[in-house]
Design a protein around this motif. Structure first.
Motif, PDB file in Angstrom:
ATOM      1  N   LYS A   6      23.605  33.636  27.784  1.00  0.00           N
ATOM      2  CA  LYS A   6      24.920  33.192  27.328  1.00  0.00           C
ATOM      3  C   LYS A   6      24.811  33.051  25.819  1.00  0.00           C
ATOM      4  N   LYS A  49      35.753  42.944  27.718  1.00  0.00           N
ATOM      5  CA  LYS A  49      36.247  41.853  28.545  1.00  0.00           C
ATOM      6  C   LYS A  49      35.987  42.179  30.007  1.00  0.00           C
ATOM      7  N   SER A  50      35.683  41.158  30.769  1.00  0.00           N
ATOM      8  CA  SER A  50      35.483  41.354  32.204  1.00  0.00           C
ATOM      9  C   SER A  50      36.786  41.838  32.836  1.00  0.00           C
ATOM     10  N   LYS A  51      36.705  42.460  34.002  1.00  0.00           N
ATOM     11  CA  LYS A  51      37.899  42.990  34.661  1.00  0.00           C
ATOM     12  C   LYS A  51      38.953  41.920  34.909  1.00  0.00           C
ATOM     13  N   ASP A  52      38.487  40.702  35.226  1.00  0.00           N
ATOM     14  CA  ASP A  52      39.462  39.628  35.479  1.00  0.00           C
ATOM     15  C   ASP A  52      39.884  38.916  34.197  1.00  0.00           C
ATOM     16  N   GLY A  53      39.321  39.326  33.045  1.00  0.00           N
ATOM     17  CA  GLY A  53      39.712  38.757  31.758  1.00  0.00           C
ATOM     18  C   GLY A  53      39.152  37.380  31.479  1.00  0.00           C
ATOM     19  N   SER A  54      38.232  36.915  32.296  1.00  0.00           N
ATOM     20  CA  SER A  54      37.747  35.542  32.144  1.00  0.00           C
ATOM     21  C   SER A  54      36.640  35.386  31.106  1.00  0.00           C
ATOM     22  N   HIS A  55      35.959  36.482  30.768  1.00  0.00           N
ATOM     23  CA  HIS A  55      34.874  36.361  29.792  1.00  0.00           C
ATOM     24  C   HIS A  55      34.549  37.722  29.176  1.00  0.00           C
ATOM     25  N   TYR A  56      33.811  37.662  28.072  1.00  0.00           N
ATOM     26  CA  TYR A  56      33.319  38.879  27.431  1.00  0.00           C
ATOM     27  C   TYR A  56      31.887  39.137  27.882  1.00  0.00           C
TER      28      TYR A  56
END
Length: 153
Positions: A6, A49-56
């Motif tokens: 992280k 960005k992740s597919k669900d947009g929650s994180h890079y």
């Protein structure tokens, strides 16, 4: 087999993505130990960005060192994957700059592999190490990355 990290970095300059703040948090994966970019002070990090947009997340192993000259212009040196055409490499312009602090061990590569990964236009081979000898400005570097490394994204 990969280790997950992280990461939190300060953003000096936004190049393509919209980021809400001057810091970005993302996940990086690496199975060699620590990510290579962690050893550098200033880098271009290629994030998605992740597919669900929650994180890079970091595009695995993809980063470029960044330097700044006296006039305030940012530059780096190109790294090649071996899949580039000779036309791509020859068409890329740059300026002379030896990066003596950057050395890549080529002792386990044959002559053809050395030419592919460390073309003589941009690298000199000395004592089984490839040393970058030509710099390119970041706009050239990012255009190169978009047309090669990230052309399918």
């Amino acid at each position: 087999m990969d280790r997950a990290f992280k990461c939190k970095y300060r953003v000096i300059r936004k190049m393509f993505n919209y980021l809400e703040s001057d810091t970005v948090e993302f996940i990086a994966y690496d199975h060699y130990g620590f990510p290579g970019f962690a050893e550098k002070d200033t880098v271009i990090l290629y994030l998605s960005k992740s597919k669900d947009g929650s994180h890079y997340f970091h595009q695995k192993y993809q980063y470029d060192n960044v330097y700044i000259n006296k006039k305030g212009h940012y530059y780096s040196f190109p790294k090649f994957s071996g899949s580039e055409s000779s036309h791509t490499i020859e068409g890329m312009t740059g300026f002379d700059k030896t990066f003596s602090d950057e050395k890549y061990d080529v002792s386990n590569l044959n002559t053809e592999a050395i030419k592919m990964y460390y073309p003589p236009k941009f690298y000199k081979i000395e004592n089984n190490f490839a040393i970058p000898i030509k710099a390119i400005y970041l706009n050239t570097l990012t255009n190169y990355r978009l047309s090669t490394t990230f052309k399918d994204l």
